[in-house]
Design a protein around this motif. Sequence first.
Motif, PDB file in Angstrom:
ATOM      1  N   GLY A 500       0.608  -1.199   0.100  1.00 52.01           N
ATOM      2  CA  GLY A 500       0.113  -0.033  -0.068  1.00 52.01           C
ATOM      3  C   GLY A 500       0.759   1.274  -0.104  1.00 52.01           C
ATOM      4  O   GLY A 500       0.395   2.209   0.642  1.00 52.01           O
ATOM      5  N   LEU A 534      -2.358   4.807  -9.640  1.00 51.26           N
ATOM      6  CA  LEU A 534      -3.050   3.613  -9.376  1.00 51.26           C
ATOM      7  C   LEU A 534      -4.613   3.715  -9.600  1.00 51.26           C
ATOM      8  O   LEU A 534      -5.213   4.787  -9.139  1.00 51.26           O
ATOM      9  CB  LEU A 534      -3.016   3.222  -7.945  1.00 51.26           C
ATOM     10  N   TYR A 560      -3.228   6.816  -2.867  1.00 51.77           N
ATOM     11  CA  TYR A 560      -2.275   5.863  -2.943  1.00 51.77           C
ATOM     12  C   TYR A 560      -1.105   6.216  -3.896  1.00 51.77           C
ATOM     13  O   TYR A 560      -1.115   6.916  -4.769  1.00 51.77           O
ATOM     14  CB  TYR A 560      -2.960   4.463  -3.328  1.00 51.77           C
ATOM     15  N   PHE A 562       2.996   4.875  -5.760  1.00 57.15           N
ATOM     16  CA  PHE A 562       3.680   3.786  -6.049  1.00 57.15           C
ATOM     17  C   PHE A 562       4.857   4.253  -6.619  1.00 57.15           C
ATOM     18  O   PHE A 562       5.184   4.197  -7.837  1.00 57.15           O
ATOM     19  CB  PHE A 562       2.671   2.678  -7.070  1.00 57.15           C
ATOM     20  N   TYR A 568       5.629  -4.390  -7.048  1.00 57.70           N
ATOM     21  CA  TYR A 568       4.554  -5.333  -6.489  1.00 57.70           C
ATOM     22  C   TYR A 568       4.138  -6.487  -7.505  1.00 57.70           C
ATOM     23  O   TYR A 568       4.601  -6.475  -8.651  1.00 57.70           O
ATOM     24  CB  TYR A 568       3.135  -4.371  -6.749  1.00 57.70           C
ATOM     25  N   TYR A 603      -1.804  -4.817  -4.213  1.00 59.06           N
ATOM     26  CA  TYR A 603      -1.284  -3.569  -3.758  1.00 59.06           C
ATOM     27  C   TYR A 603      -1.384  -3.388  -2.149  1.00 59.06           C
ATOM     28  O   TYR A 603      -0.364  -3.061  -1.471  1.00 59.06           O
ATOM     29  CB  TYR A 603      -2.380  -2.269  -4.397  1.00 59.06           C
ATOM     30  N   ASN A 604      -2.630  -4.068  -1.757  1.00 56.50           N
ATOM     31  CA  ASN A 604      -2.461  -4.055  -0.283  1.00 56.50           C
ATOM     32  C   ASN A 604      -3.623  -5.038  -0.016  1.00 56.50           C
ATOM     33  O   ASN A 604      -3.340  -6.039  -0.699  1.00 56.50           O
ATOM     34  CB  ASN A 604      -3.010  -2.662   0.409  1.00 56.50           C
ATOM     35  N   ALA A 608      -5.396  -3.448  -7.497  1.00 57.66           N
ATOM     36  CA  ALA A 608      -5.680  -2.181  -8.131  1.00 57.66           C
ATOM     37  C   ALA A 608      -4.800  -2.251  -9.543  1.00 57.66           C
ATOM     38  O   ALA A 608      -4.375  -3.399  -9.860  1.00 57.66           O
ATOM     39  CB  ALA A 608      -4.547  -1.190  -7.182  1.00 57.66           C
TER      40      ALA A 608
END
Length: 617
Positions: A500, A534, A560, A562, A568, A603-604, A608
């Motif tokens: 995340g 995302l 969010y 990245f 990921y 993603y978490n 995503a």
Amino acid sequence: MAVALIWGSATAGNARPSDATPGGFERAAEQAAAEFGVPKEVLLGVSYESSWWEANDGRPSTKGGYGPMHLTDTTSGGAYAHRPGEGPVDTTGTDDPSEHTLQAAAAMIGVAPRTLKRDELQNLRGGAALLASYQRQITREMPLDPGSWYGAVAHYSQASDTTAAGRFADGVFEAIRSGRQRVRKDGQRVSLPKTPSVRPTRSQLASLGLRTSAAAAVPECPSELNCRFVPAAASNYQVSARKSNGMDVDFIVIHDLEGSYDGGISWFQDPVSGVSPHYVMKADGSEATQMVATKDIAFHAGNYWVNLHGIGIELEGYAAQGPTWFTPAQYKATAALVAYLARRFDVPLDRKHIIGHDNVLPPRPARAPDAHWDPGPYWDWEKFMALLDADHRLEREAGGAESGGNIGIGQAVTIAPTYGKNPQTVTVCAPTCRTQTQPSNLLYVRTEPRDDAPLVSDLALRPDGSAGTNHIDDWGSTVVWGQEFVVADVRGDWTAIWFGGHKGWIHNPAGVNTRLAPNARIVRPASGVKSVSLYTTAYPRADEYPRGVPASEQTRFNVYTFPQGQAYVAARTPVDADDFFPATPTRPEVVVTGDQKYDVIQYNRRLAMVNTAETGR
């Protein structure tokens, strides 16, 4: 003037009920039916099938329908911010007449459209006027026999094919023949006396000139399941032609009902609910009910793009009441169904494609606090995936990878705590709060490698950055069995993963709670990309939609991140940007495909979408 005195007008604010006395709604329906020459049974039957006789305080359904007669009103010209099954409908749509029955009805009775939205009396008049106009088109007369109104009722559904139109009309006439009683939200008891002698003239359906569509005459189930087909309310799903129309099924989504088997089926038959799965599974494994054909789009995931590519399965049970609700028989029956569907639709048997509702991102950040988290911590994913043989297959593909082993930074690992040896404590508030500790499918993710460190914060749930909690519905700081992440660091008994947008730590002594995933596909920001965007969906660009079809909003989850340095795990194959619009009486279904591709990443707790133009490996 007499009409105005009888029917009144809308008041500002809340929708106006027929009146506060018992029988007010029925009297209003009787007057509307008499004014336009519609049998009262037909008007009440259509209203029951459309809204269960509710005005819903002037709010639109997910189909854009208002009032007890579900008169539709959408306006062309904007982007779809909300799609069916995602919550309140927005004020955008196409110019198709089926989406504007409210305007047509308003013109027929000489009342402003906004009044029909909020005054249920005028709404009943408008619905009666529409039915009468449809009847004249079919028979050029106004028969007293309710059965002779079958074609008009089918037309009222605004369905584009004979199957959906006939299903709606059959539902109306079943209510007329069997009778219905219901207490409305305002306390009024409404009755439709049974009239078993009514014989609907189904031959009128052919006169509507609708397209023919193959119905799910028998349930689509493996032979070992005791399976039946009970259709959901027609407004709770969309007729489609997956996968022959190019729309692939990529996800099988497991839910739980938070209630009983029969109660869930009844809820999905209620047009007011606005939702439906494809299947409902009984807790003892003795029966499965299909409610939507697999070719059609059920509204189950709360994210329209996932609905486009998903099949939803609801389990009888409660996410917070422990494993007693998920019996061995239910695991076996559900696994048999999932294996059957995966074979039919070429869905990979891994946890990026066989997912829970808790793995689906809501369509907009504002919806995150209300996002569902079923099937919850007590669904034993390890047991379930083993029943699919997925666990053994993944081990073979990974070269026999086991729990433990040397874990290195940059490697991918699968979250794999042994369910029976993984007790976790959660707080359940329903309504008073209590803690419970029992075997679970989850691990907590902390900000530092120690037991008393705060849980990581999910900014979609906590914009102030405050720490997560162990509340059972606080999904922002947990990982679940079968998910895959990239190792960011290792310190003693703790393993850090990219989670995340953070470096999150899980307790993992000797690697007991993870398994190496050497064949995982890892994505990183491409060179020159500061941070990858995302998304919750994978829709085409606005300029790729054909004229007359509004573009859906490709929502970026701005809270969010990245950034460079993080990595990921993605599904093996990127997906195409695409969108879907169901057929209407004047237009075939529309599938829009863009030229962009998206990776579905873990993603978490949730999946995503990232544009492949922004990522590298």
